[in-house]
Design an enzyme around this catalytic site. Sequence first.
Site, PDB file in Angstrom:
ATOM      1  N   SER A   1     -77.708 -73.786   7.172  1.00 41.11           N
ATOM      2  CA  SER A   1     -76.462 -73.670   7.349  1.00 41.11           C
ATOM      3  C   SER A   1     -75.687 -72.582   6.593  1.00 41.11           C
ATOM      4  CB  SER A   1     -75.792 -75.123   7.058  1.00 41.11           C
ATOM      5  OG  SER A   1     -74.418 -75.162   7.546  1.00 41.11           O
TER       6      SER A   1
ATOM      7  N   HIS B   1     -77.211 -80.663  13.649  1.00 45.15           N
ATOM      8  CA  HIS B   1     -77.347 -79.973  12.398  1.00 45.15           C
ATOM      9  C   HIS B   1     -78.110 -80.499  11.018  1.00 45.15           C
ATOM     10  CE1 HIS B   1     -75.465 -76.258  10.390  1.00 45.15           C
ATOM     11  NE2 HIS B   1     -75.046 -77.159   9.318  1.00 45.15           N
TER      12      HIS B   1
ATOM     13  N   GLU C   1     -76.318 -79.158  17.672  1.00 42.87           N
ATOM     14  CA  GLU C   1     -75.675 -78.981  16.401  1.00 42.87           C
ATOM     15  C   GLU C   1     -74.649 -79.850  15.870  1.00 42.87           C
ATOM     16  OE1 GLU C   1     -76.650 -76.998  13.882  1.00 42.87           O
ATOM     17  OE2 GLU C   1     -77.903 -75.273  14.722  1.00 42.87           O
TER      18      GLU C   1
END
Length: 520
Positions: A207, A428, A327
């Site tokens: 990220s 994610h 995600e």
Amino acid sequence: MTLTRRETLGALAATAVSVTPARAAAPSPRVRTIPGPVIGSRDHGVLSFKGVRYGADTQPVRFQPPRPPAPWTRPVEALDYGHASPQSGGEAKQSEDCLFLNVWTPGLDAGRRPVMVYIHGGAYSTGSGSSPLYDGSRLAARGDVVVVTLNHRLNLFGYAYLARLDAGFPHSGNAGQLDLIQALQWVRSNIAAFGGDPGRVMLFGQSGGGAKIATLMATPSAAGLFHRAATMSGQQVTASGPLNATRRTRAWLEAAGVAPDRVRDLLDLPAEVLLEAARATDPVLGYGSLYFGPVVDHQTLFRHPFYPDAPPRSAGLPMIIGNTREETLAFLGGDPANAGLTWETLPARMSPDVMRIDVAPEIVIAEYRRLYPDWSPDQVLIGASTAGRSWRAAVIEAEARAVQGAPAWVYQMDFPGTLENGRSGAFHTVDIPLAFDNVDAVGSRVAGPGAHAVAAGLSDAFIAFARSGDPNHAGLPAWTPYGLPGRETMVFDVETRLETDPRGDERRFFANVPYIQPGT
């Protein structure tokens, strides 16, 4: 009392046993770093050094470049994680004195092991290198590598851009990046004492951590400090421009009650006041709190990371680019506003703060219903927002590397995790415990049949990449770098496989919509 010969011998034997000293415990490991000596600990055959200082307290130099630590002579215990940067949320041990790193190593011999430096996520705003998911002991033991995690300045402390309002803060928009560079300089100078090879340093990050790495790839002062890069659901195509960054600073100053011509008043305000003011609505986006991230300031960062092309200075750097299949399930999967979505209510949910691009939601919905006629409105929301706002930047970076002639190895994580509400998908962060081989760690939401096998495949790929610059290993199908037009992508799942142009229809659809990095 008279003892027999047997009783006498038995008594002597018992006495001998009772006075035999116990085997001495192995001494705590010690390393002399350039600033001073540190004492670590032993854990399951791996040596760990936590909370090693790589920079001085940043509070006296708010918004300025970091300083090296003052040297010390008496050994310092490195047994617990250091402070995290001040931030919103529940991160433990917050302080502006936050320039600390952690090292896990199989041994202090001159093994010249590859070094894997992990940069944590949190969108430049939150997080630290202290999560149980980032514990490097299993990865260090598995691959005979040295693992490093670190903390640095975040949010306004690391990225508030003051230079256009006060020339005395020329590096303020990238102070957090300069912290990372100082940490990498520490690695270059000290990691050999921990058994690592300063000539084989791999950065990997998820990220915001991946975005920080992409930015470092375009930063001149980071050149030569790392030799491979792997980004996990974290790309940085464009950085903030100086004018938009200044608009955000003005909004922040107004919320803090500081006049634009009195920027230096910020130096005396408590960190909590500055953080509270950062909750102001972002004037560029029009939604959410203020975005603070790297700035094209022509002091530290002279160009956008992956615009208009891949950074030439990193063309010789081997790279992995990864994303997860769903995600945005991590952000939208538990949102009550998405409960009971219908085709009639879906367009309103696909607002700019969800899609992050300027596109008519009705057109997107129609295309997804054509591509996936059996999908529900909720599945379209997750799929389209993932492809349009998250995966899109990874495609742009991979294509730019291919055009440059320095292709990346690209992966897509399909193996699912489970959210707190029970929803399942490759959301994610799901690849973090897999890359660290920490699927059983606290906070991991990856479990079940196949989890350890997928973790072996991904973590061994990262270890191989750190060692040689190539992620291929015996436990994977042959992994071909991403090229045009094939767009070869390793899909990690129970049955890991190499695919050409996965989700190509979605990629082609969103290629018609101009893309600018959200927040910049």
